[in-house]
Design a protein around this motif. Structure first.
Motif, PDB file in Angstrom:
ATOM      1  N   PHE B 228       0.851  -1.299   0.182  1.00  0.00           N
ATOM      2  CA  PHE B 228       0.198   0.054   0.052  1.00  0.00           C
ATOM      3  C   PHE B 228       0.870   1.046  -0.105  1.00  0.00           C
ATOM      4  CE2 PHE B 228      -2.342  -3.081   2.628  1.00  0.00           C
ATOM      5  CZ  PHE B 228      -3.213  -3.464   1.649  1.00  0.00           C
ATOM      6  N   ARG B 229       0.052   2.323  -0.382  1.00  0.00           N
ATOM      7  CA  ARG B 229       0.674   3.666  -0.685  1.00  0.00           C
ATOM      8  C   ARG B 229       0.442   4.411   0.824  1.00  0.00           C
ATOM      9  NH1 ARG B 229       3.444   5.759  -4.936  1.00  0.00           N
ATOM     10  NH2 ARG B 229       2.891   4.038  -6.182  1.00  0.00           N
ATOM     11  N   ALA B 230       1.264   5.208   1.522  1.00  0.00           N
ATOM     12  CA  ALA B 230       0.760   5.656   2.830  1.00  0.00           C
ATOM     13  C   ALA B 230       1.858   6.979   2.881  1.00  0.00           C
ATOM     14  CB  ALA B 230       1.177   4.698   4.099  1.00  0.00           C
ATOM     15  N   ARG B 231       1.497   7.915   3.728  1.00  0.00           N
ATOM     16  CA  ARG B 231       1.948   9.065   4.092  1.00  0.00           C
ATOM     17  C   ARG B 231       2.690   8.823   5.270  1.00  0.00           C
ATOM     18  NH1 ARG B 231       1.810  14.571   5.725  1.00  0.00           N
ATOM     19  NH2 ARG B 231       0.210  13.874   7.337  1.00  0.00           N
ATOM     20  N   VAL B 232       3.901   9.408   5.415  1.00  0.00           N
ATOM     21  CA  VAL B 232       4.720   9.392   6.724  1.00  0.00           C
ATOM     22  C   VAL B 232       4.280  10.412   7.800  1.00  0.00           C
ATOM     23  CG1 VAL B 232       6.999   9.528   7.833  1.00  0.00           C
ATOM     24  CG2 VAL B 232       6.898   8.608   5.677  1.00  0.00           C
ATOM     25  N   LEU B 241       2.658   5.909  10.370  1.00  0.00           N
ATOM     26  CA  LEU B 241       2.255   5.966   8.695  1.00  0.00           C
ATOM     27  C   LEU B 241       0.857   6.395   8.741  1.00  0.00           C
ATOM     28  CD1 LEU B 241       3.929   2.736   7.085  1.00  0.00           C
ATOM     29  CD2 LEU B 241       4.658   5.080   7.124  1.00  0.00           C
ATOM     30  N   GLU B 242       0.307   7.118   7.742  1.00  0.00           N
ATOM     31  CA  GLU B 242      -0.996   7.546   7.746  1.00  0.00           C
ATOM     32  C   GLU B 242      -1.444   6.698   6.600  1.00  0.00           C
ATOM     33  OE1 GLU B 242      -2.139  12.010   8.319  1.00  0.00           O
ATOM     34  OE2 GLU B 242      -3.454  11.339   6.662  1.00  0.00           O
ATOM     35  N   HIS B 246      -6.408   5.876   9.109  1.00  0.00           N
ATOM     36  CA  HIS B 246      -5.485   5.217  10.182  1.00  0.00           C
ATOM     37  C   HIS B 246      -4.104   5.824  10.571  1.00  0.00           C
ATOM     38  CE1 HIS B 246      -8.912   2.636  11.518  1.00  0.00           C
ATOM     39  NE2 HIS B 246      -9.068   2.561  10.112  1.00  0.00           N
ATOM     40  N   GLU B 247      -3.711   5.896  11.670  1.00  0.00           N
ATOM     41  CA  GLU B 247      -2.469   6.001  11.894  1.00  0.00           C
ATOM     42  C   GLU B 247      -1.854   4.910  12.458  1.00  0.00           C
ATOM     43  OE1 GLU B 247      -0.953  10.234  12.941  1.00  0.00           O
ATOM     44  OE2 GLU B 247      -0.345   9.016  14.602  1.00  0.00           O
ATOM     45  N   VAL B 282      -5.380  -1.311  14.654  1.00  0.00           N
ATOM     46  CA  VAL B 282      -6.552  -2.156  14.529  1.00  0.00           C
ATOM     47  C   VAL B 282      -7.460  -1.209  13.583  1.00  0.00           C
ATOM     48  CG1 VAL B 282      -8.464  -2.970  15.420  1.00  0.00           C
ATOM     49  CG2 VAL B 282      -6.197  -3.395  16.438  1.00  0.00           C
ATOM     50  N   LEU B 283      -8.221  -2.026  12.565  1.00  0.00           N
ATOM     51  CA  LEU B 283      -9.148  -1.378  11.560  1.00  0.00           C
ATOM     52  C   LEU B 283     -10.191  -2.375  11.142  1.00  0.00           C
ATOM     53  CD1 LEU B 283      -8.121  -2.314   8.610  1.00  0.00           C
ATOM     54  CD2 LEU B 283      -6.427  -0.850   8.944  1.00  0.00           C
TER      55      LEU B 283
END
Lengths: 269, 346
Positions: B228-232, B241-242, B246-247, B282-283
């Motif tokens: 997956f692609r995420a934002r730091v 990671l966001e 979710h963080e 957890v999601l």
């Protein structure tokens, strides 16, 4: 499998193409065989025995067998390496080489004889030199061999090429990586696997050389080979004179083919 | 030691290399999809094709200009490449120095019973065993295996694979083992090189490659299907990671806050939670698809806040206990130490 053949049978309006193919092929095979059978039937056995006792026929038969054998050997020695190269090379001019090899197959044999004479004829430099050394290249056994080799050798190159192409290159690579050089690999892997195809080519060369007439007639009318002896007998005695000699040629040719064929299990498969 | 340095080969539109690999007295698995250049690489080492550039040295000797038979590198092919006009015995003897050696190798590879059969009458497994015996008979200085088990049935393949590992290790020579099967690559190799598009993507121990793939390709090809692609969102003491609203707590990585990165988590590390308690990593999501693979269940879960799908591997006992059906709500936990930021931790 069953459904597929059912479909091909019913889809085309109840036409069974396999039967059609068999009928057409059968007609062709009859066309090959009928003249041969009628040739054998049309000659009284006494005439055949006379022909077998005729020194000219015996001499022609031996000339044909010797010259065709030598031509076949020459064609194989010079042609097989070329066949291998044609099968394996990725050179762009490979097709040009192949075209040169096929050239004698498409030339009318009499024309082949004519072009040969421009090189080996007594008036051409090479031919004149050969005459000077006492081994003329026309009107001699050498001339017959040259004419036969020219006309027949492409068969071993073309058939050998196909045979070599049928040998998986991976097997050669495996052999080399096991520490065996080119020669050992050729002798123990490539040649045995290509042998049936090569033998088919050799057989074709021999058969073609035995029957060679057009080029031989131009280059070396004498000493007479079997086909020329048939021609000679026809000119002298008409059909009745030529038939017995033709039968001898047919028998000698078939016998030679049988011998060559039994050397390997079956070169045609 | 087999050292491959800057080796290149162009085949029309396909370019291999430059490849740099060093193989000691070990088994190096080369893992990659078909057409990635694995076979070309082996062919270049064995001298069957000439590389356009680069050098191959074996035990200090430069192999450049040496013909295949002078290299000491022995190839083993996918279908065995046994000589079809010979018996199994003649095949092994072709390369062996003595009759005793043939018998000895036949015993090692358990093909004593079939030695007098023609190569064509052997089963797939027997063929590969004879091919291996033949290759060992040549006393290789380096062994190059090109997908030797690819065409075998699963049980035979597994058995031979498990026999191969100690056998290849016992040779104490450099062994290159090419395969497109990740299980085979990890089971046989001391180290693993992953190849794609003619280049080595990563070379390390199998455990390290699987846990910390260096590129997205390595991740997906070694089974890290969750990519997956995420934002730091945080670094240093609090690496987060966001992703999908979710963080996620993540292991330390060398990216800057705000940067977009790719991370992966292997499906067998994702946990299906029972508890209702909100916790980090957890999601919630819904089951989108369940595939029974025989050994395991693959469950695709769509988290509520994203279009991505998380794949979870569940063993049958666990799956039976959870009774997951299509469309059902599930709570997933992505353990932070199982999250890997691509390119980090090399």
């Amino acid at each position: 499998m069953a459904t597929r053949s059912d479909r091909s049978r019913t889809a085309i309006g109840g036409f069974d193409w396999l039967t059609v193919a068999l009928v057409l092929g059968g007609v062709l095979c009859l066309y090959y065989l009928a003249p041969l059978v009628s040739l054998f039937l049309s000659v009284p056995s006494t005439a055949l025995l006379d022909a077998l006792g005729d020194p000219a026929v015996v001499s022609a038969a031996s000339t044909s067998l010797v010259s065709a054998s030598v031509s076949t050997a020459l064609a194989t020695v010079f042609g097989l390496p070329l066949a291998y190269w044609l099968a394996r090379s990725e050179a762009r001019w490979k097709n040009a080489v192949l075209a040169i090899v096929v050239l004698p197959l498409v030339l009318p044999p009499t024309v082949s004889g004519l072009v040969l004479l421009t090189v080996i004829g007594p008036n051409a430099p090479i031919g004149a030199f050969a005459v000077a050394t006492g081994m003329p290249l026309t009107r001699s056994l050498a001339g017959i061999v040259l004419a036969q080799t020219f006309v027949a050798s492409p068969f071993v190159v073309v058939t050998g090429k196909a045979a070599f192409e049928g040998v998986d290159r991976t097997l050669e690579h495996a052999s080399r990586s096991l520490g065996k050089g080119r020669w050992t690999t050729a002798r123990r892997v490539t040649l045995p696997l290509a042998a049936p195809g090569i033998l088919a080519g050799v057989t074709l060369v021999f058969a073609r050389a035995m029957g060679e007439f057009g080029a031989t007639v131009m280059v070396a009318y004498y000493p007479q080979t079997m086909p020329i002896e048939v021609w000679d007998a026809f000119l002298e005695g008409g059909l009745d004179g030529a038939y017995p000699v033709a039968i001898v040629l047919v028998v000698v040719s078939i016998a030679a083919l049988v011998v060559l064929n039994t050397v390997a299990s079956n070169p045609w498969e | 030691m087999l050292a491959i340095s800057e080796v290149k080969k162009a085949y029309g539109a396909f370019d291999l290399g430059p490849i740099d690999l060093t193989v000691g007295t070990e088994v190096l698995s080369v893992l990659g999809p078909s057409g990635c250049g694995k076979t070309t690489l082996l062919s270049a080492i064995a001298g069957v094709v000439d590389p356009d550039a680069g050098t191959v040295t074996l035990n200090g000797t430069d192999l450049a200009g040496r013909s295949p038979e002078e290299r000491g590198t022995v190839l083993v092919f996918q279908d065995g490449a046994l000589f079809p006009h010979m018996t199994a015995r003649e095949n092994v003897a072709y390369a062996a120095a003595s009759i005793d050696r043939v018998e000895e190798l036949a015993a090692t590879l358990e093909v004593g019973d079939v030695l007098d059969q023609r190569a064509a009458t052997l089963s797939g497994g027997e063929r590969q065993r004879v091919a291996l015996a033949r290759s060992l008979a040549a006393d290789p200085d380096a062994l190059l295996l090109d997908e030797p088990l690819a065409n075998l049935d699963a049980p035979i393949k597994r058995r031979l694979r498990d026999e191969l590992r100690p056998l290849l290790s016992s040779l104490s020579i450099p062994v290159l083992y090419v395969t497109h099967d990740q299980h085979e690559a990890t089971a046989i190799g001391d180290r693993l090189a992953v190849m794609a598009d003619g280049a080595i993507q990563q070379c390390n121990t199998p455990g390290e490659v699987f846990a910390h793939p260096a590129t997205p390709f390595v991740a997906s090809f070694t089974g890290s299907t969750n990519l997956f692609r995420a934002r730091v969102a945080g670094t240093d003491e609090n690496p987060t990671l966001e992703w999908a609203d979710h963080e996620l707590d993540a292991p330390d990585h060398e990216s800057e806050v705000g940067e977009t990165i790719e991370f992966c988590i292997r499906p067998e590390y994702v946990v299906v939670e029972n508890g209702a308690r909100e916790r980090p990593n957890v999601l919630d999501g819904r089951v989108r698809r369940v595939v029974f693979e025989g050994d395991d269940y693959l469950v695709d879960v769509a988290p509520e806040s994203t279009d991505d799908t998380i794949q979870v591997t569940l063993s049958p006992p666990v799956y039976d206990r959870l009774e997951l059906a299509d469309g059902e709500r599930v709570r997933l936990s992505l353990p932070s130490d199982a999250i890997h930021v691509i390119g980090a931790g090399e």
